[in-house]
Motif scaffolding. Structure first.
Motif, PDB file in Angstrom:
ATOM      1  N   THR A 120       2.769   6.049  -7.327  1.00 50.48           N
ATOM      2  CA  THR A 120       1.722   6.825  -7.996  1.00 50.48           C
ATOM      3  C   THR A 120       1.998   8.323  -7.872  1.00 50.48           C
ATOM      4  O   THR A 120       1.908   9.072  -8.852  1.00 50.48           O
ATOM      5  CB  THR A 120       0.336   6.494  -7.403  1.00 50.48           C
ATOM      6  OG1 THR A 120       0.074   5.112  -7.621  1.00 50.48           O
ATOM      7  CG2 THR A 120      -0.759   7.341  -8.024  1.00 50.48           C
ATOM      8  N   ASN A 121       2.347   8.756  -6.675  1.00 49.73           N
ATOM      9  CA  ASN A 121       2.588  10.177  -6.460  1.00 49.73           C
ATOM     10  C   ASN A 121       3.896  10.644  -7.073  1.00 49.73           C
ATOM     11  O   ASN A 121       3.990  11.786  -7.523  1.00 49.73           O
ATOM     12  CB  ASN A 121       2.491  10.525  -4.980  1.00 49.73           C
ATOM     13  CG  ASN A 121       1.046  10.581  -4.545  1.00 49.73           C
ATOM     14  OD1 ASN A 121       0.323  11.483  -4.919  1.00 49.73           O
ATOM     15  ND2 ASN A 121       0.616   9.578  -3.804  1.00 49.73           N
ATOM     16  N   SER A 180       5.220   7.871   3.731  1.00 55.18           N
ATOM     17  CA  SER A 180       5.111   6.479   3.262  1.00 55.18           C
ATOM     18  C   SER A 180       6.471   5.796   3.230  1.00 55.18           C
ATOM     19  O   SER A 180       6.578   4.605   3.543  1.00 55.18           O
ATOM     20  CB  SER A 180       4.445   6.426   1.887  1.00 55.18           C
ATOM     21  OG  SER A 180       3.069   6.671   2.003  1.00 55.18           O
ATOM     22  N   TYR A 186       1.379   3.965  -3.106  1.00 56.98           N
ATOM     23  CA  TYR A 186       1.169   5.404  -2.884  1.00 56.98           C
ATOM     24  C   TYR A 186       2.376   6.202  -3.361  1.00 56.98           C
ATOM     25  O   TYR A 186       2.232   7.198  -4.073  1.00 56.98           O
ATOM     26  CB  TYR A 186       0.903   5.676  -1.395  1.00 56.98           C
ATOM     27  CG  TYR A 186       0.769   7.154  -1.098  1.00 56.98           C
ATOM     28  CD1 TYR A 186      -0.461   7.794  -1.222  1.00 56.98           C
ATOM     29  CD2 TYR A 186       1.874   7.910  -0.711  1.00 56.98           C
ATOM     30  CE1 TYR A 186      -0.586   9.147  -0.973  1.00 56.98           C
ATOM     31  CE2 TYR A 186       1.766   9.265  -0.468  1.00 56.98           C
ATOM     32  CZ  TYR A 186       0.533   9.882  -0.600  1.00 56.98           C
ATOM     33  OH  TYR A 186       0.421  11.239  -0.362  1.00 56.98           O
ATOM     34  N   SER A 237       0.828  -1.205   0.000  1.00 53.10           N
ATOM     35  CA  SER A 237       0.000   0.000   0.000  1.00 53.10           C
ATOM     36  C   SER A 237       0.869   1.265   0.000  1.00 53.10           C
ATOM     37  O   SER A 237       0.629   2.196  -0.772  1.00 53.10           O
ATOM     38  CB  SER A 237      -0.917  -0.026   1.226  1.00 53.10           C
ATOM     39  OG  SER A 237      -1.570   1.193   1.391  1.00 53.10           O
ATOM     40  N   ASN A 238       1.870   1.288   0.856  1.00 54.18           N
ATOM     41  CA  ASN A 238       2.775   2.438   0.913  1.00 54.18           C
ATOM     42  C   ASN A 238       3.588   2.562  -0.369  1.00 54.18           C
ATOM     43  O   ASN A 238       3.782   3.667  -0.883  1.00 54.18           O
ATOM     44  CB  ASN A 238       3.706   2.341   2.132  1.00 54.18           C
ATOM     45  CG  ASN A 238       3.025   2.781   3.396  1.00 54.18           C
ATOM     46  OD1 ASN A 238       2.713   3.948   3.570  1.00 54.18           O
ATOM     47  ND2 ASN A 238       2.775   1.836   4.292  1.00 54.18           N
TER      48      ASN A 238
END
Length: 124
Positions: free
Chosen positions: A20-21, A104, A17, A13-14
């Motif tokens: 994507t960012n 993250s 994130y 999940s991290n």
């Protein structure tokens, strides 16, 4: 076993994130003016974002192959670059997500620390 499953989900999940960012931030960096942002030029920002992205992209495979040392060996360098980017782009937080990325990355570090502690206990 359940705790390991949660660590795996949290890691993924991290990682998702961050990637994507970072992709978004690389795109946004191309529209920056050609000037210095704190101590970094537009070119240096783009190069740093790309470098971080390319390195972190490989972390998923290393994690899945349980090659945690590969990630750990690059972790401090990546964290340092992200910190520098975070400072340089502080005035552009609405465009860049460096605070969230930094958090993250910190979470990924904590997950790796927990995994390494568990593996040390198993060795003893």
């Amino acid at each position: 076993m359940e705790k390991i499953k949660k660590l795996n989900v949290d890691f993924q999940s991290n990682l998702d994130y961050v990637l994507t960012n970072l992709e978004n931030d690389i795109f946004q960096a191309n529209s920056l003016d050609d000037k210095l942002y704190l101590e970094m030029s537009k070119r240096e920002i783009i190069e740093s974002l790309n470098y971080v992205y390319q390195n972190i992209k490989n972390w998923k495979d290393s994690y899945n192959e349980k090659k945690y040392e590969t990630i750990i060996n690059k972790y401090n360098e990546i964290e340092s670059i992200i910190s520098q980017l975070e400072m340089s782009l502080a005035d552009y937080e609405e465009l860049f997500h460096m605070d969230g990325i930094s958090y993250s990355i910190f979470q990924i570090g904590q997950i790796l620390l927990n995994i390494m502690k568990k593996s040390e206990k198993n060795v003893r």
